[in-house]
Scaffold this motif. Sequence first.
Motif, PDB file in Angstrom:
ATOM      1  N   ILE A   2     -13.914 -14.607  -2.775  1.00 56.28           N
ATOM      2  CA  ILE A   2     -14.731 -13.490  -3.238  1.00 56.28           C
ATOM      3  C   ILE A   2     -14.607 -12.311  -2.273  1.00 56.28           C
ATOM      4  CG2 ILE A   2     -17.109 -12.744  -3.725  1.00 56.28           C
ATOM      5  CD1 ILE A   2     -17.621 -15.741  -4.514  1.00 56.28           C
ATOM      6  N   ALA A   3     -14.622 -12.644  -0.993  1.00 57.65           N
ATOM      7  CA  ALA A   3     -14.551 -11.602   0.026  1.00 57.65           C
ATOM      8  C   ALA A   3     -13.259 -10.806  -0.128  1.00 57.65           C
ATOM      9  CB  ALA A   3     -14.651 -12.216   1.419  1.00 57.65           C
ATOM     10  N   ALA A   8     -10.552  -6.014  -1.860  1.00 58.29           N
ATOM     11  CA  ALA A   8      -9.526  -5.368  -2.675  1.00 58.29           C
ATOM     12  C   ALA A   8     -10.141  -4.277  -3.545  1.00 58.29           C
ATOM     13  CB  ALA A   8      -8.846  -6.424  -3.551  1.00 58.29           C
ATOM     14  N   PHE A   9     -11.357  -4.591  -4.065  1.00 58.72           N
ATOM     15  CA  PHE A   9     -12.013  -3.612  -4.932  1.00 58.72           C
ATOM     16  C   PHE A   9     -12.382  -2.344  -4.145  1.00 58.72           C
ATOM     17  CE2 PHE A   9     -16.035  -1.808  -6.458  1.00 58.72           C
ATOM     18  CZ  PHE A   9     -15.619  -1.361  -7.705  1.00 58.72           C
ATOM     19  N   PHE A  10     -13.011  -2.575  -2.959  1.00 58.80           N
ATOM     20  CA  PHE A  10     -13.483  -1.408  -2.204  1.00 58.80           C
ATOM     21  C   PHE A  10     -12.359  -0.556  -1.642  1.00 58.80           C
ATOM     22  CE2 PHE A  10     -17.595  -3.744  -2.046  1.00 58.80           C
ATOM     23  CZ  PHE A  10     -18.341  -2.755  -2.665  1.00 58.80           C
ATOM     24  N   SER A  11     -11.179  -1.178  -1.479  1.00 58.60           N
ATOM     25  CA  SER A  11     -10.061  -0.384  -0.970  1.00 58.60           C
ATOM     26  C   SER A  11      -9.247   0.214  -2.112  1.00 58.60           C
ATOM     27  CB  SER A  11      -9.165  -1.234  -0.050  1.00 58.60           C
ATOM     28  OG  SER A  11      -8.726  -2.368  -0.771  1.00 58.60           O
ATOM     29  N   SER A  12      -9.636  -0.121  -3.358  1.00 54.24           N
ATOM     30  CA  SER A  12      -8.867   0.384  -4.494  1.00 54.24           C
ATOM     31  C   SER A  12      -9.252   1.832  -4.813  1.00 54.24           C
ATOM     32  CB  SER A  12      -9.115  -0.491  -5.730  1.00 54.24           C
ATOM     33  OG  SER A  12     -10.436  -0.255  -6.195  1.00 54.24           O
TER      34      SER A  12
END
Length: 169
Positions: A2-3, A8-12
């Motif tokens: 999950i981490a 990955a989401f926050f750096s997208s």
Amino acid sequence: MIATSAHAFFSSGTWLVIRNLLLFFAAVIWFATLYWIYKDAKRRIEDPWVVGVAVAVGVIVPYFGPFIYMLFRPPEYLEDVRERELEIKAIEERIAAGDHRCPVCHAEVDSGYLVCPVCTTKLKHACLSCGAPLEPIWQVCPYCETPIEPAVPGTPPALGTRRARRSIR
Ligand SMILES: [Zn+2]
Ligand SMILES: [Zn+2]
């Protein structure tokens, strides 16, 4: 697991766009509150410095500034205060000028009228010599120095006295 997906989401790029949009809307709402304080303060406060202080409260305390401002703002609009002051001034002027009104019909009359033009009530006596309107407390006519005889109660008003006097002479 999950981490890493969160990372990955926050750096997208999607997150970047969402974050910028949120910041943009936050800034827009903040400026809107400042504008609202400015507009409201200008209608209630005369001193531009105090208006500036009110807006500064909105700058220093984002989003809650308007509520703090509402606690301390003057309760009345300036135009209402001015309107009331004008009304009071008009009343005072009317009193100072001596509001001449007919005691019977309350029509506005001039201080020089002998009778009320509306209801024909006798308002003042005319000087026997020059015909000038006389105040009840006067002892002598200020226009021609003729002494004023005290009015005898019951006698009809001295209308046409001038003509009578002239015919006697
Ligand atoms: Zn009258
Ligand atoms: Zn006179």
